[in-house]
Design a protein around this motif. Structure first.
Motif, PDB file in Angstrom:
ATOM      1  N   GLN A   1       1.018  -0.895  -0.044  1.00 45.38           N
ATOM      2  CA  GLN A   1       0.268   0.520   0.060  1.00 45.38           C
ATOM      3  C   GLN A   1       0.568   1.324  -0.278  1.00 45.38           C
ATOM      4  OE1 GLN A   1      -3.307  -0.517  -0.068  1.00 45.38           O
ATOM      5  NE2 GLN A   1      -3.270  -2.531  -0.079  1.00 45.38           N
ATOM      6  N   PRO A   2       0.136   2.420  -0.821  1.00 44.15           N
ATOM      7  CA  PRO A   2       1.000   3.745  -0.055  1.00 44.15           C
ATOM      8  C   PRO A   2       1.430   4.098   0.610  1.00 44.15           C
ATOM      9  CG  PRO A   2      -1.200   3.885  -1.692  1.00 44.15           C
ATOM     10  CD  PRO A   2      -0.904   2.582  -0.946  1.00 44.15           C
ATOM     11  N   GLY A   3       3.010   4.446   1.214  1.00 50.35           N
ATOM     12  CA  GLY A   3       3.581   4.590   2.218  1.00 50.35           C
ATOM     13  C   GLY A   3       4.019   4.101   3.173  1.00 50.35           C
ATOM     14  N   ASP A   4       3.622   2.059   2.720  1.00 48.57           N
ATOM     15  CA  ASP A   4       4.236   0.997   3.380  1.00 48.57           C
ATOM     16  C   ASP A   4       5.925   1.263   3.205  1.00 48.57           C
ATOM     17  OD1 ASP A   4       2.262   0.172   3.883  1.00 48.57           O
ATOM     18  OD2 ASP A   4       1.802  -1.509   2.881  1.00 48.57           O
ATOM     19  N   ILE A   5       6.159   0.114   3.937  1.00 46.62           N
ATOM     20  CA  ILE A   5       8.027  -0.181   3.582  1.00 46.62           C
ATOM     21  C   ILE A   5       8.349  -1.599   3.387  1.00 46.62           C
ATOM     22  CG2 ILE A   5      10.782  -0.374   4.478  1.00 46.62           C
ATOM     23  CD1 ILE A   5       9.306   1.751   6.541  1.00 46.62           C
ATOM     24  N   ALA A   6       8.543  -1.778   1.555  1.00 45.72           N
ATOM     25  CA  ALA A   6       8.680  -3.125   1.608  1.00 45.72           C
ATOM     26  C   ALA A   6      10.362  -3.840   1.717  1.00 45.72           C
ATOM     27  CB  ALA A   6       8.495  -2.845   0.233  1.00 45.72           C
ATOM     28  N   VAL A   7       9.965  -4.967   2.030  1.00 47.44           N
ATOM     29  CA  VAL A   7      11.317  -5.399   2.845  1.00 47.44           C
ATOM     30  C   VAL A   7      11.694  -6.676   1.832  1.00 47.44           C
ATOM     31  CG1 VAL A   7      12.763  -6.680   4.245  1.00 47.44           C
ATOM     32  CG2 VAL A   7      10.792  -4.969   4.906  1.00 47.44           C
ATOM     33  N   ILE A   8      12.514  -6.591   0.953  1.00 55.07           N
ATOM     34  CA  ILE A   8      12.467  -8.084  -0.529  1.00 55.07           C
ATOM     35  C   ILE A   8      13.988  -8.150   0.024  1.00 55.07           C
ATOM     36  CG2 ILE A   8      11.205  -6.081  -1.682  1.00 55.07           C
ATOM     37  CD1 ILE A   8      13.531  -5.082  -2.784  1.00 55.07           C
ATOM     38  N   ASP A   9      14.505  -9.963  -0.672  1.00 54.59           N
ATOM     39  CA  ASP A   9      15.469 -10.014  -1.059  1.00 54.59           C
ATOM     40  C   ASP A   9      15.748 -10.523  -2.598  1.00 54.59           C
ATOM     41  OD1 ASP A   9      17.809 -11.438  -1.117  1.00 54.59           O
ATOM     42  OD2 ASP A   9      16.995 -13.300   0.041  1.00 54.59           O
ATOM     43  N   HIS A  10      15.830  -8.812  -3.130  1.00 58.85           N
ATOM     44  CA  HIS A  10      16.284  -8.891  -4.771  1.00 58.85           C
ATOM     45  C   HIS A  10      17.767  -8.551  -5.072  1.00 58.85           C
ATOM     46  CE1 HIS A  10      13.538  -8.805  -8.539  1.00 58.85           C
ATOM     47  NE2 HIS A  10      15.070  -8.678  -9.026  1.00 58.85           N
ATOM     48  N   GLU A  11      18.852  -9.419  -5.770  1.00 53.04           N
ATOM     49  CA  GLU A  11      19.752  -9.201  -5.697  1.00 53.04           C
ATOM     50  C   GLU A  11      19.361  -8.532  -7.639  1.00 53.04           C
ATOM     51  OE1 GLU A  11      23.804 -11.248  -5.602  1.00 53.04           O
ATOM     52  OE2 GLU A  11      22.940 -11.736  -6.933  1.00 53.04           O
ATOM     53  N   ASP A  12      19.985  -7.722  -7.740  1.00 49.19           N
ATOM     54  CA  ASP A  12      20.386  -6.921  -9.621  1.00 49.19           C
ATOM     55  C   ASP A  12      18.559  -6.856  -9.891  1.00 49.19           C
ATOM     56  OD1 ASP A  12      22.800  -7.097  -9.798  1.00 49.19           O
ATOM     57  OD2 ASP A  12      22.552  -9.094 -10.120  1.00 49.19           O
ATOM     58  N   ILE A  13      17.782  -5.721  -9.339  1.00 53.01           N
ATOM     59  CA  ILE A  13      16.622  -5.076  -9.389  1.00 53.01           C
ATOM     60  C   ILE A  13      16.862  -4.970 -10.280  1.00 53.01           C
ATOM     61  CG2 ILE A  13      14.588  -3.673  -8.630  1.00 53.01           C
ATOM     62  CD1 ILE A  13      15.974  -3.657  -6.017  1.00 53.01           C
TER      63      ILE A  13
END
Length: 389
Positions: free
Chosen positions: A23-35
């Motif tokens: 949602q707008p304003g969230d903080i996305a936590v990802i595990d993505h090498e070379d986005i």
């Protein structure tokens, strides 16, 4: 010192799955090498306040486009935080980002590199130095794929029988990739007039539905397509491994729609087998939306198997048309202003023709008298009334 910001954490190791919950304003936590570009554009569309990447957003293997897109969109990007973030943080908790540090309840839990224009530029410059090695790997993977799939590439051996008839018909293949929304928008007149067979590749089926059309067939490993699209009555072709294993069949079985689904064992990507299937079944032309067409896009996808797409395009040849090319060919050549001028010129010519004949002159006089009467009546409505003393 960069200002701190706070937001609700949304965790997902698969970026394309996470974007559905953001949602707008969230903080996305990802595990993505070379986005890559597609992942970055999907994140930007959801408008998060920040993206926290436990991996390196640019590893240095090649100059990927994702970090630049996020930074240019004004989204805070902190990467290299380490996998411990997924152990410390729970979905829905409040996180604070202070500079390059991540805080949970005012307690620092990780620190990484906060990207900005300067750091992204420096990372891309370093990554360009590794392009020669990536090109060598790309060439090696191309040879391996060609030897492994030579029967399919050369003779179409291994392509399954399908119920959807494509012989002599145009086929539209939609991948939820580069600029797919814009391409589908430009192709709407082509779709309405030519009625092509529409194939959605995994999430591309949802893109077709969002554009107001219905896919005739869905091809892929079924991991990023919605239940709604799968239950929509399209023919289902599951991309399987060469040894016959098809994990996508398990999802179809869980939905109770595995009957009639077809497995297509092949190497490469799902968009490759969609193109090869359409070509083998006699498509007159194959229009591609959102697929990969340049070396930069192949490398940006970050898969060794992307070399298969390169060979697939060589195999199909001129029958394959990129959607952007179609939009340029199909673009309306006459502007609205020119159409108005043409209409006015036609009316003027008609008026001159009428005036040149006795009957036309009489008609013009009658119309003029009627117009005078209407104008007089309209004027009387707004004229002041005279009242008696």
């Amino acid at each position: 010192m960069s200002p701190s910001l706070a937001g609700t954490a949304r965790l997902g190791k698969r970026t394309k799955d996470l974007t559905k919950r953001l949602q707008p304003g969230d903080i996305a936590v990802i595990d993505h090498e070379d986005i890559d570009r597609v992942a970055a554009e999907a994140l930007v569309e959801r408008q998060p306040a920040a993206v926290l990447n436990v991996a390196a957003s640019t590893s240095g293997r090649y100059p990927n486009a994702g970090p630049r897109i996020l930074v240019d969109a004004g989204i805070v990007l902190v990467d290299g935080l380490g996998p411990a973030v997924f152990e410390e943080v729970r979905d829905g908790e409040q996180l604070t980002i202070a500079g390059h540090e991540v805080l949970l309840e005012d307690r620092p839990i990780a620190a990484g590199t906060r990207q900005d224009d300067a750091t992204v530029t420096a990372s891309l410059e370093i990554a360009r130095e590794g392009l020669s090695e990536q090109l060598e790997l790309f060439a090696q993977n191309t040879m391996e794929y060609m030897l492994r799939e030579r029967d399919l590439l050369l003779d179409g051996i291994g392509a399954p029988d399908v119920a959807t008839r494509m012989d002599g018909r145009p086929v539209l293949i939609v991948v939820r990739g580069y600029h797919y929304k814009e391409d589908l928008a430009t192709l709407k007149p082509f779709l309405r007039e030519n009625r092509p067979i529409i194939i959605g590749v995994d999430g591309g089926a949802d893109a077709v539905l969002e554009a107001g059309f219905h896919p005739d067939m869905i091809i892929g490993d079924m991991d990023s397509v919605s239940d709604r699209a799968l239950r929509g009555g399209s023919e289902l072709v599951v991309h399987a491994y060469r040894d016959g294993r098809a994990p996508g069949m398990e999802r179809l079985a869980a939905l109770g729609i595995e009957d009639g689904a077809i497995a297509f064992p092949a190497s490469g990507t799902s968009e490759d087998i969609a193109m090869l299937l359409a070509d083998e079944k006699g498509a007159s032309v194959i229009v591609a939306v959102g697929t990969h067409g340049t070396l930069e896009e192949f490398l940006d996808k970050g898969r060794a198997g992307m070399s298969s797409t390169f060979l697939t395009r060589l195999r199909i040849g001129s029958k394959l048309v990129d959607a952007k090319g179609v939009s340029r060919l199909y673009r309306q050549r006459i502007s609205t202003f020119q159409l108005v001028l043409l209409a006015l010129a036609g009316l003027a010519a008609l008026a001159v023709a009428l005036w040149a004949t006795p009957g036309g002159q009489a008609l013009v006089q009658i119309l003029g008298a009627r117009l005078d009467g209407v104008l007089s009546w309209f004027t009387m409505l707004f004229s002041p009334r005279v009242t008696g003393a």
